[in-house]
Design a protein around this motif. Structure first.
Motif, PDB file in Angstrom:
ATOM      1  N   GLU A  50      38.540  36.149  38.341  1.00  0.00           N
ATOM      2  CA  GLU A  50      37.189  36.675  38.149  1.00  0.00           C
ATOM      3  C   GLU A  50      36.160  35.728  38.756  1.00  0.00           C
ATOM      4  OE1 GLU A  50      34.048  39.062  36.910  1.00  0.00           O
ATOM      5  OE2 GLU A  50      36.176  39.537  36.833  1.00  0.00           O
ATOM      6  N   GLY A 109      35.202  37.890  41.633  1.00  0.00           N
ATOM      7  CA  GLY A 109      34.730  38.947  40.753  1.00  0.00           C
ATOM      8  C   GLY A 109      33.371  39.518  41.060  1.00  0.00           C
ATOM      9  N   ARG A 151      38.490  46.057  39.550  1.00  0.00           N
ATOM     10  CA  ARG A 151      39.753  45.606  38.980  1.00  0.00           C
ATOM     11  C   ARG A 151      40.174  46.497  37.828  1.00  0.00           C
ATOM     12  NH1 ARG A 151      39.413  39.836  37.636  1.00  0.00           N
ATOM     13  NH2 ARG A 151      38.319  39.835  39.615  1.00  0.00           N
TER      14      ARG A 151
END
Length: 342
Positions: free
Chosen positions: A157, A161, A175
């Protein structure tokens, strides 16, 4: 003349007659090797995975050539005719089944999208840093990560991310994950928009999603069934069967199944997934026997249990296996082309 007759008499179908005391022992050793290998080969011929230790040994079917060759040598040295014939028959069966499994064909229609897919088992998150480097180097469009526990997911992340710009080539703002500790966590990362989809309930996380790739919908399913441990064979079979059912349901639309299948092409449960209408990308690129596990002995010795399976809408252009370190699996990267039927 008598000497020639005596020499011929030393060959027998039942047991070797030898002036040396080791003759009988050598023949028994050859028979023991052949009995073990024949059991495994027999299960392969019968299209079944059998019981322990057959499923575990089936993963290494090509390497059974070694004990069979040893048995052949002992049969020759001890002049055991039946052993020679038996050894040659087993070698022939092994050679037949070592050939890559599954049909190959070029999709019909026009190419509409190029995709790079990466799948990696990071062994309880230990190889997360190495995976991040591999992702930055390979720049895949889709990433399937197994054994991605909480720390692994947090690092991914931070690296790729939502905090990154969607226009940044280094970001994966989309995701789908099943959170978990140890080997239970799994994550799908994508450059392309994802919609949640029902995953497959299993002991370890197997999330699913639907990706929008340039306006084309692609079903995604991460695979990570239980390994065929002696105490978990029924679970292993059930979870591979669930993957087979998923494949059968989705074979008529663009679909990818990727991950650590804990099974090779020599396992009947895995072949049934292929028979449901899917192809192994590594098979399509000519890399069907490249080992992916255990990483410490691959490629000289190992089994290919990490796969990217594709529906008939895809062509596979290139496959490569990466050694990351800190994991017992090699990472698989494949380049795919999606075709749209006319």
């Amino acid at each position: 003349m008598r000497g020639a007759t005596a020499e011929a008499d030393e060959w027998t179908d039942d047991a070797p007659v030898s002036r040396h005391g080791g003759g009988q022992a050598g023949a028994r050793f050859a028979a023991l090797l052949l009995a073990g290998v024949s059991t495994v080969v027999g299960c392969r011929i019968a299209d079944t995975d059998g019981i322990t230790p057959v499923p575990q040994l089936l993963a290494f079917l090509p390497w059974l050539l070694a004990p069979t060759t040893v048995a052949l040598l002992f049969a020759a040295l001890t002049r055991w005719r039946l052993g020679l014939v038996w050894s040659l028959a087993v070698l022939a069966a092994l050679a037949w089944y070592i050939e890559p499994y599954g049909k190959t064909s070029q999709p019909k229609g026009s190419p509409v999208a190029e995709l790079r897919v990466l799948t990696s088992n990071v062994e309880f998150g230990q190889a997360t840093d190495e995976l991040i480097d591999a992702i930055r180097d390979q720049r895949p469009d889709l990433v399937f990560v197994q054994e991605c526990e909480y720390g692994c997911e947090e690092k991914l992340e931070q690296a790729f991310g939502k905090g990154n710009s969607k226009g940044d080539k280094g970001s994966y703002p989309y995701r789908q994950a099943v959170e978990g500790a140890g080997s239970d966590g799994s994550v799908i990362l994508s450059r392309h928009p994802l919609e949640p989809a029902a995953g497959i309930p299993a002991t370890m996380g197997m999330p699913g999603a639907t990706a929008d790739v340039n306006g084309h919908e692609i079903r995604l399913q991460l695979a990570h069934p239980m390994p065929p441990l002696p105490t978990e064979l029924s679970t292993w079979r059930e979870e591979l069967s669930d993957l087979r059912d998923y494949a059968a349901t989705n074979r008529t639309r663009p679909t990818l199944l990727a991950g650590d299948f804990n099974a090779s092409q020599d396992h009947a449960a895995f072949r049934r997934i292929l028979d449901a209408g899917f192809a192994d990308a590594a098979r399509l690129t000519g890399d069907a026997r490249t080992p992916s596990w255990p990483a410490r002995t691959a490629p000289p010795l190992g089994a290919q249990i990490d796969h990217v399976l594709v529906s008939r809408d895809f062509a596979a252009n290139r496959a490569r296996f990466l050694d990351l370190g800190n994991t017992d699996h090699r990472t698989l990267v494949v380049d795919l082309t999606l075709f749209k039927s006319p």
